[in-house]
Design an enzyme around this catalytic site. Structure first.
Site, PDB file in Angstrom:
ATOM      1  N   GLY A 238       0.826  -1.197   0.000  1.00  0.00           N
ATOM      2  CA  GLY A 238       0.000   0.000   0.000  1.00  0.00           C
ATOM      3  C   GLY A 238       0.867   1.255   0.000  1.00  0.00           C
ATOM      4  O   GLY A 238       2.027   1.221   0.413  1.00  0.00           O
ATOM      5  N   CYS A 239       0.290   2.353  -0.467  1.00  0.00           N
ATOM      6  CA  CYS A 239       1.071   3.598  -0.525  1.00  0.00           C
ATOM      7  C   CYS A 239       1.376   4.115   0.878  1.00  0.00           C
ATOM      8  O   CYS A 239       2.523   4.466   1.188  1.00  0.00           O
ATOM      9  CB  CYS A 239       0.348   4.647  -1.352  1.00  0.00           C
ATOM     10  SG  CYS A 239      -1.401   4.860  -0.942  1.00  0.00           S
ATOM     11  N   ASN A 240       0.367   4.125   1.748  1.00  0.00           N
ATOM     12  CA  ASN A 240       0.616   4.569   3.131  1.00  0.00           C
ATOM     13  C   ASN A 240       1.641   3.657   3.802  1.00  0.00           C
ATOM     14  O   ASN A 240       2.534   4.123   4.508  1.00  0.00           O
ATOM     15  CB  ASN A 240      -0.680   4.498   3.957  1.00  0.00           C
ATOM     16  CG  ASN A 240      -1.759   5.407   3.418  1.00  0.00           C
ATOM     17  OD1 ASN A 240      -1.483   6.521   3.006  1.00  0.00           O
ATOM     18  ND2 ASN A 240      -3.000   4.943   3.441  1.00  0.00           N
ATOM     19  N   SER A 241       1.480   2.366   3.573  1.00  0.00           N
ATOM     20  CA  SER A 241       2.377   1.403   4.225  1.00  0.00           C
ATOM     21  C   SER A 241       3.806   1.562   3.722  1.00  0.00           C
ATOM     22  O   SER A 241       4.759   1.434   4.498  1.00  0.00           O
ATOM     23  CB  SER A 241       1.934  -0.033   3.952  1.00  0.00           C
ATOM     24  OG  SER A 241       0.583  -0.112   3.694  1.00  0.00           O
TER      25      SER A 241
END
Ligand code: NAP
Length: 326
Positions: free
Chosen positions: A146-149
């Site tokens: 994921g992008c946030n991750s």
């Protein structure tokens, strides 16, 4: 030339995948699929990526005739089916969705019953900088993080052995939510505004729990900002052992010294400095109270999605990791 298809090339992530593959010196983009935009040229829908191919209805048999590998950029759940169809036909796949990032148990806790659990055993988490590089090289199926991750993990990874408690404060651009506007991502909701969301549990925390050692207490608070591309993870970390500022900075230097796409910098990063690049800019320091502050800035569509997917594909295909991404 190795031939590559992009499935879901009408969405934000898939459109950029197509753009990067089209400009890649060792890859040939042989198919781009979409349902709603089928029949239109990609460069008509996304002129900036200049991909002169016509979007076609997804059909695994037709893709398999023309491609050795595929990037799948569907929403989770829809992705699992598409990935299964392509893996059954022998293609190497990088999937941008959440469907193959987690164990079945964690996935079903945060998402829904898994549509292709038989493939989870072969899936590798596609963040090379977190020690997954060799696994990715040998993989047939890679799950794009994921992008946030991605940003949070790059900020926390060097601290994993000393972090006791981390508050992960994410600020993200609206393209992270995909092409379809909703009442939360509509211009009127986002402009001149800062919107915290999913404050009591965002699914991406599951990736942090999976990748970081057990026992780190995590809070994860995303905020939607009125920018289109860009993501900042600001992590406020209570660390064991009262490390000095120099100790912390040395951990970051050691972790990323050999990483092409991660720049350890002397000042806090800014999202504008990584825009339209596959780079992460990271910085760590201590505040007056001795808390560790760690920052990572990425472009959510690049290092957070399509760029990282091509970085993974390069490794899977035995190409130089940075090829096509500069
Ligand atoms: N945007 C980001 O920053 C980012 C970052 C990391 C990971 N991701 C992940 O990458 C994947 C793609 O994200 P995105 O931002 O590119 O999304 P998007 O802009 O919404 O594009 C997804 C595309 O998938 C197609 N699709 C196929 N089956 C679908 C279905 N059952 N329901 C809805 N759409 C369907 C849609 O096009 P047609 O209807 O024309 O087929 C749509 O254009 C997602 O899993 C997302 O979580 C995105």
């Amino acid at each position: 030339m190795l031939s590559v298809a992009v499935v879901g090339a009408g969405g934000f992530g898939g459109a950029l995948c197509a753009g990067i593959v089209h400009g890649h010196p060792s890859l040939e983009l042989t198919a781009v699929t979409a349902r709603s935009d089928a029949g239109r040229r990609h460069d008509e829908v996304y002129p900036r990526y200049a991909v002169p191919l016509t979007l076609e209805e997804p059909d695994a048999d037709r893709i398999a005739e023309r491609a050795d590998a595929a990037l799948v950029a569907y929403p989770h759940r829809a992705a699992a089916q598409a990935v299964r169809d392509l893996r059954e036909r022998g293609l190497k796949v990088v999937d941008l969705s959440a469907d193959f990032r987690l164990s079945q148990e964690a996935y079903e806790r945060w998402y829904q019953p898994h549509e292709a659990p038989e493939l989870l055993g072969e899936a590798v988490y596609g963040l090379p900088e977190l020690g997954h590089r060799e696994e990715i090289r040998g993989a047939e199926l890679v799950a794009g993080p994921g992008c946030n991750s991605t940003a949070a993990l790059l900020a926390l990874w060097p601290l994993r052995d000393i972090a006791r408690d981390a508050v992960v404060d994410i600020k993200t651009g609206v393209s992270g939510a995909g092409r379809e506007a909703t009442s939360d991502t509509h211009f009127v909701s986002v402009a001149d505004n800062v919107n915290p969301y999913k404050t009591e549990g965002h699914r991406h925390v599951a990736e942090l729990q999976q990748e970081l050692p057990d026992g780190i207490r995590l809070s994860f608070v995303p905020h939607l900002l009125p920018i289109d591309q860009g993501l900042m993870a600001s992590c406020y970390v209570t660390a064991d052992g009262e490390p000095s500022r120099e100790d912390v900075q040395a951990l970051f230097e050691d972790a990323y010294r050999d990483e092409h796409f991660v720049d350890v910098i002397a000042d806090p990063p800014r999202t504008g400095d990584v825009r339209a690049t596959n780079r992460a800019r990271v910085h760590a320091t201590l505040d007056e109270g001795g808390r560790v502050l760690a920052f990572a800035a990425i472009d959510n569509l690049w290092k957070g999605a399509a760029g990282q997917a091509v970085q993974d594909l390069n490794l899977m295909l035995g190409l130089p990791e940075q090829e096509g991404l500069e």
